[in-house]
Design a protein around this motif. Structure first.
Motif, PDB file in Angstrom:
ATOM      1  N   ARG A 195     -15.202   4.628   7.354  1.00 12.78           N
ATOM      2  CA  ARG A 195     -15.271   5.606   6.263  1.00 12.78           C
ATOM      3  C   ARG A 195     -13.951   6.371   6.149  1.00 12.78           C
ATOM      4  NH1 ARG A 195     -16.802  11.019   5.490  1.00 12.78           N
ATOM      5  NH2 ARG A 195     -17.904  11.388   3.508  1.00 12.78           N
ATOM      6  N   LYS A 196     -13.361   6.677   7.294  1.00 16.35           N
ATOM      7  CA  LYS A 196     -12.102   7.403   7.296  1.00 16.35           C
ATOM      8  C   LYS A 196     -11.005   6.591   6.615  1.00 16.35           C
ATOM      9  CE  LYS A 196      -8.754   9.592  10.425  1.00 16.35           C
ATOM     10  NZ  LYS A 196      -8.415   9.861  11.843  1.00 16.35           N
ATOM     11  N   GLU A 197     -10.957   5.282   6.921  1.00  8.07           N
ATOM     12  CA  GLU A 197      -9.949   4.416   6.292  1.00  8.07           C
ATOM     13  C   GLU A 197     -10.153   4.349   4.786  1.00  8.07           C
ATOM     14  OE1 GLU A 197      -8.782   1.048   9.608  1.00  8.07           O
ATOM     15  OE2 GLU A 197     -10.738   0.909   8.617  1.00  8.07           O
ATOM     16  N   TYR A 198     -11.409   4.246   4.380  1.00  8.43           N
ATOM     17  CA  TYR A 198     -11.686   4.143   2.951  1.00  8.43           C
ATOM     18  C   TYR A 198     -11.299   5.424   2.216  1.00  8.43           C
ATOM     19  CZ  TYR A 198     -14.078   3.243  -1.436  1.00  8.43           C
ATOM     20  OH  TYR A 198     -14.361   3.065  -2.765  1.00  8.43           O
ATOM     21  N   LEU A 199     -11.609   6.580   2.826  1.00  7.57           N
ATOM     22  CA  LEU A 199     -11.273   7.852   2.185  1.00  7.57           C
ATOM     23  C   LEU A 199      -9.759   8.063   2.113  1.00  7.57           C
ATOM     24  CD1 LEU A 199     -14.005  10.200   3.714  1.00  7.57           C
ATOM     25  CD2 LEU A 199     -13.921   9.244   1.403  1.00  7.57           C
ATOM     26  N   GLU A 200      -9.067   7.549   3.127  1.00 11.21           N
ATOM     27  CA  GLU A 200      -7.611   7.725   3.147  1.00 11.21           C
ATOM     28  C   GLU A 200      -6.892   6.746   2.221  1.00 11.21           C
ATOM     29  OE1 GLU A 200      -6.283   7.376   7.132  1.00 11.21           O
ATOM     30  OE2 GLU A 200      -7.011   9.355   7.761  1.00 11.21           O
ATOM     31  N   LYS A 201      -7.363   5.491   2.169  1.00  9.08           N
ATOM     32  CA  LYS A 201      -6.611   4.444   1.478  1.00  9.08           C
ATOM     33  C   LYS A 201      -7.299   3.898   0.232  1.00  9.08           C
ATOM     34  CE  LYS A 201      -4.685   3.125   5.957  1.00  9.08           C
ATOM     35  NZ  LYS A 201      -4.500   2.054   6.957  1.00  9.08           N
ATOM     36  N   GLY A 202      -8.589   4.178   0.076  1.00 11.45           N
ATOM     37  CA  GLY A 202      -9.294   3.789  -1.140  1.00 11.45           C
ATOM     38  C   GLY A 202      -9.633   2.311  -1.222  1.00 11.45           C
ATOM     39  N   SER A 203     -10.092   1.916  -2.394  1.00 10.52           N
ATOM     40  CA  SER A 203     -10.553   0.539  -2.596  1.00 10.52           C
ATOM     41  C   SER A 203      -9.422  -0.480  -2.526  1.00 10.52           C
ATOM     42  CB  SER A 203     -11.269   0.424  -3.949  1.00 10.52           C
ATOM     43  OG  SER A 203     -10.395   0.787  -5.001  1.00 10.52           O
ATOM     44  N   ASP A 204      -8.197  -0.051  -2.796  1.00 13.67           N
ATOM     45  CA  ASP A 204      -7.073  -0.988  -2.713  1.00 13.67           C
ATOM     46  C   ASP A 204      -6.913  -1.531  -1.297  1.00 13.67           C
ATOM     47  OD1 ASP A 204      -6.509  -0.702  -5.370  1.00 13.67           O
ATOM     48  OD2 ASP A 204      -4.970   0.833  -5.094  1.00 13.67           O
ATOM     49  N   PHE A 205      -7.268  -0.712  -0.305  1.00 12.49           N
ATOM     50  CA  PHE A 205      -7.191  -1.163   1.085  1.00 12.49           C
ATOM     51  C   PHE A 205      -8.179  -2.301   1.336  1.00 12.49           C
ATOM     52  CE2 PHE A 205      -8.463  -0.573   5.635  1.00 12.49           C
ATOM     53  CZ  PHE A 205      -7.287  -1.031   6.182  1.00 12.49           C
ATOM     54  N   CYS A 206      -9.365  -2.214   0.714  1.00 10.45           N
ATOM     55  CA  CYS A 206     -10.360  -3.283   0.839  1.00 10.45           C
ATOM     56  C   CYS A 206      -9.820  -4.570   0.223  1.00 10.45           C
ATOM     57  CB  CYS A 206     -11.665  -2.884   0.149  1.00 10.45           C
ATOM     58  SG  CYS A 206     -12.453  -1.395   0.789  1.00 10.45           S
ATOM     59  N   ASN A 207      -9.233  -4.442  -0.960  1.00 13.24           N
ATOM     60  CA  ASN A 207      -8.686  -5.626  -1.624  1.00 13.24           C
ATOM     61  C   ASN A 207      -7.600  -6.289  -0.791  1.00 13.24           C
ATOM     62  OD1 ASN A 207     -10.372  -4.981  -3.739  1.00 13.24           O
ATOM     63  ND2 ASN A 207      -8.792  -3.896  -4.895  1.00 13.24           N
ATOM     64  N   GLU A 208      -6.794  -5.468  -0.150  1.00 15.18           N
ATOM     65  CA  GLU A 208      -5.691  -5.991   0.661  1.00 15.18           C
ATOM     66  C   GLU A 208      -6.204  -6.653   1.919  1.00 15.18           C
ATOM     67  OE1 GLU A 208      -1.844  -4.261   3.158  1.00 15.18           O
ATOM     68  OE2 GLU A 208      -2.760  -3.046   1.572  1.00 15.18           O
ATOM     69  N   LYS A 209      -7.152  -6.009   2.584  1.00 14.27           N
ATOM     70  CA  LYS A 209      -7.647  -6.540   3.863  1.00 14.27           C
ATOM     71  C   LYS A 209      -8.442  -7.820   3.684  1.00 14.27           C
ATOM     72  CE  LYS A 209     -10.065  -5.244   8.107  1.00 14.27           C
ATOM     73  NZ  LYS A 209     -10.562  -4.146   8.930  1.00 14.27           N
ATOM     74  N   PHE A 210      -9.206  -7.895   2.613  1.00 15.35           N
ATOM     75  CA  PHE A 210     -10.080  -9.059   2.417  1.00 15.35           C
ATOM     76  C   PHE A 210      -9.540 -10.051   1.402  1.00 15.35           C
ATOM     77  CE2 PHE A 210     -13.131  -5.563   3.591  1.00 15.35           C
ATOM     78  CZ  PHE A 210     -13.304  -5.993   4.894  1.00 15.35           C
ATOM     79  N   ASN A 211      -8.295  -9.850   0.994  1.00 16.83           N
ATOM     80  CA  ASN A 211      -7.648 -10.770   0.048  1.00 16.83           C
ATOM     81  C   ASN A 211      -8.451 -10.979  -1.215  1.00 16.83           C
ATOM     82  OD1 ASN A 211      -5.423 -11.275   1.803  1.00 16.83           O
ATOM     83  ND2 ASN A 211      -6.715 -12.696   2.968  1.00 16.83           N
ATOM     84  N   ILE A 212      -8.968  -9.880  -1.737  1.00 11.51           N
ATOM     85  CA  ILE A 212      -9.787  -9.963  -2.968  1.00 11.51           C
ATOM     86  C   ILE A 212      -8.844 -10.055  -4.179  1.00 11.51           C
ATOM     87  CG2 ILE A 212     -11.483  -8.773  -4.387  1.00 11.51           C
ATOM     88  CD1 ILE A 212     -12.602  -7.533  -1.870  1.00 11.51           C
TER      89      ILE A 212
END
Length: 212
Positions: A195-212
């Motif tokens: 949750r901390k990572e998501y609040l700090e980096k947002g949805s773009d972090f998810c796209n980057e980590k999972f190659n979306i």
């Protein structure tokens, strides 16, 4: 959704079951099925006497002698027991899953949703997905559900593509079982975002980590 719709359909007969969602869910599980030919079954349900092979009496629980509802056997007396006559409701209620417009819901039915989702993906993936359709959820337990899905998807899909529909022995918990397997896999920890990572980096972090 089907349980609430079934409550609305029969509420005028047994007002005291309106708030008993779990009772109506049991009634749905015990009585309902998905029709392979809706109009043929409607004609059968309109018949009287022995010619109507679809009508069933459902004994409601009174929590004294009957703890759970059940379908009455032909030789069993219903005198003094709370009972609902289930006729075309047995298949008309599940029909909403395939034809929501019948009750004014302007949405796609199950088969259309499947084809819409598959159509959003790359064309090279579509044949494999059509050949591996898995049904999950409690409504997949309804008799005739798997056959109806296969029939309608087969009608909508390209004729040169194979269509296979699979249903586990326990579709109600199938999604949970899959999630359990994933959670127990060694690489699952690498698929998590805090949750901390998501609040700090947002949805773009998810796209980057999972190659979306």
């Amino acid at each position: 959704m089907l349980t609430n719709y079934l409550k609305d359909v029969i509420s005028y007969r047994q007002l005291h079951v309106l708030d008993e969602t779990f009772v109506m869910n049991q009634c749905k599980e015990d009585c309902c099925f998905v029709s392979a030919d809706f109009y043929r079954d409607m004609r059968t349900a309109a018949l009287n006497g022995p010619e109507n092979t679809l009508s069933r009496d459902y004994i409601l629980p009174d929590y004294l002698d009957v703890r759970r509802g059940y379908i009455r056997q032909k030789e069993e007396s219903v005198q003094g027991k709370p009972v609902i006559r289930m006729n075309n409701e047995r298949f008309a209620v599940p029909e909403v899953l395939f034809s929501p417009a019948d009750i004014g819901i302007q949405q796609m039915g199950v088969a259309e949703c499947i084809m819409h989702a598959i159509g959003k993906l790359d064309q090279t993936c579509q044949p494999d997905l059509l050949a591996n359709i898995a049904l999950i959820g409690g409504n997949a337990c309804l008799p005739g559900f798997k056959r109806r899905v296969h029939t309608e998807v087969r009608t909508l899909a390209d004729c040169h593509m194979d269509v296979n529909v699979h249903c586990s022995s326990d579709p109600s918990s199938y999604a949970w079982q899959g999630a359990k397997v994933l959670a127990n896999s060694p690489e699952f920890a690498n698929k998590l975002i805090s949750r901390k990572e998501y609040l700090e980096k947002g949805s773009d972090f998810c796209n980057e980590k999972f190659n979306i």
